[in-house]
Motif scaffolding. Sequence first.
Motif, PDB file in Angstrom:
ATOM      1  N   ALA A   1      22.740  54.876  32.157  1.00 18.61           N
ATOM      2  CA  ALA A   1      22.798  56.166  31.039  1.00 18.61           C
ATOM      3  C   ALA A   1      22.001  55.807  29.856  1.00 18.61           C
ATOM      4  N   MET A   2      21.185  56.722  29.331  1.00 16.57           N
ATOM      5  CA  MET A   2      20.617  56.383  28.098  1.00 16.57           C
ATOM      6  C   MET A   2      21.164  57.574  27.466  1.00 16.57           C
ATOM      7  N   GLY A   3      21.807  57.066  26.183  1.00 11.20           N
ATOM      8  CA  GLY A   3      22.798  58.037  25.339  1.00 11.20           C
ATOM      9  C   GLY A   3      23.729  58.748  26.212  1.00 11.20           C
ATOM     10  N   ASP A   4      23.626  60.326  26.404  1.00  9.38           N
ATOM     11  CA  ASP A   4      24.648  60.773  27.357  1.00  9.38           C
ATOM     12  C   ASP A   4      23.929  61.223  28.571  1.00  9.38           C
ATOM     13  N   GLN A   5      22.630  60.805  28.843  1.00 13.06           N
ATOM     14  CA  GLN A   5      21.940  61.248  29.903  1.00 13.06           C
ATOM     15  C   GLN A   5      21.867  60.187  30.926  1.00 13.06           C
TER      16      GLN A   5
ATOM     17  N   ASP B   1      12.639  44.991  33.990  1.00 14.91           N
ATOM     18  CA  ASP B   1      13.638  45.722  34.213  1.00 14.91           C
ATOM     19  C   ASP B   1      13.026  47.092  33.653  1.00 14.91           C
ATOM     20  N   PHE B   2      13.542  48.492  34.092  1.00 11.49           N
ATOM     21  CA  PHE B   2      12.873  49.675  33.632  1.00 11.49           C
ATOM     22  C   PHE B   2      14.277  50.607  33.518  1.00 11.49           C
ATOM     23  N   PHE B   3      14.202  51.641  32.621  1.00  7.81           N
ATOM     24  CA  PHE B   3      15.190  52.708  32.561  1.00  7.81           C
ATOM     25  C   PHE B   3      14.260  53.907  32.763  1.00  7.81           C
ATOM     26  N   VAL B   4      14.472  54.726  33.913  1.00  8.48           N
ATOM     27  CA  VAL B   4      13.877  55.755  34.282  1.00  8.48           C
ATOM     28  C   VAL B   4      14.747  56.984  33.812  1.00  8.48           C
ATOM     29  N   GLN B   5      14.196  57.926  33.182  1.00 11.61           N
ATOM     30  CA  GLN B   5      15.101  59.144  32.799  1.00 11.61           C
ATOM     31  C   GLN B   5      14.005  60.528  32.988  1.00 11.61           C
ATOM     32  N   PRO B   6      14.390  61.528  33.750  1.00  9.48           N
ATOM     33  CA  PRO B   6      15.383  61.494  34.495  1.00  9.48           C
ATOM     34  C   PRO B   6      15.408  60.737  35.885  1.00  9.48           C
TER      35      PRO B   6
END
Length: 177
Positions: A73-77, A139-144
């Motif tokens: 999660a990133m924040g609440d997403q 590393d990556f964070f993919v949103q959505p």
Amino acid sequence: MPFDLQSVQVVVAVTISVLTILGTIFGWFGKAWHCASSFFKPKPLMGVIDVPSKTMILIPVAHQNSLWWHMGAMGDQPAMQIVGDLNVTNISKYGIFVMGAKLRKPKAIGHAMVRAHDSKIYSSKNIIPQGGVSDLRFDFFVQPPVCEIGQSFKTDVAIIDQFGNEHWLNGLEFPYL
């Protein structure tokens, strides 16, 4: 017509003289051509390094969980956390700093860190020396998220060096953990 020794000596002497003269003329011509053509070649700037186009070779680490993704999660997403471990070899004549990582699809920018050869600590400040081999983690964070929980995720990843070169690994598969 029989050849006597004196006429053979004259022919050999004339041949050697002609070849010597031609060699001198073409030697000077070659030097003059090289000098004239150097006026039209761009001069290398003093103090500027020759930037290599390929500085490293990358391969995934050969263990079961070297590539993986998990829902975070990133924040609440919700967001996909994508992680990979690679072996990297510096093939340039310079020490290499790894600056970051890119995903091709979905487009994303991530972090990349190198393990120091004398410790187990990964850092973006570690250098890979000329001819050196090290471990690299990205590393990556993919949103959505672009993948459902439990599915494997397949994409291309690039590792970027300090020269701006992108070293692509195509078709990497990240199983869900």
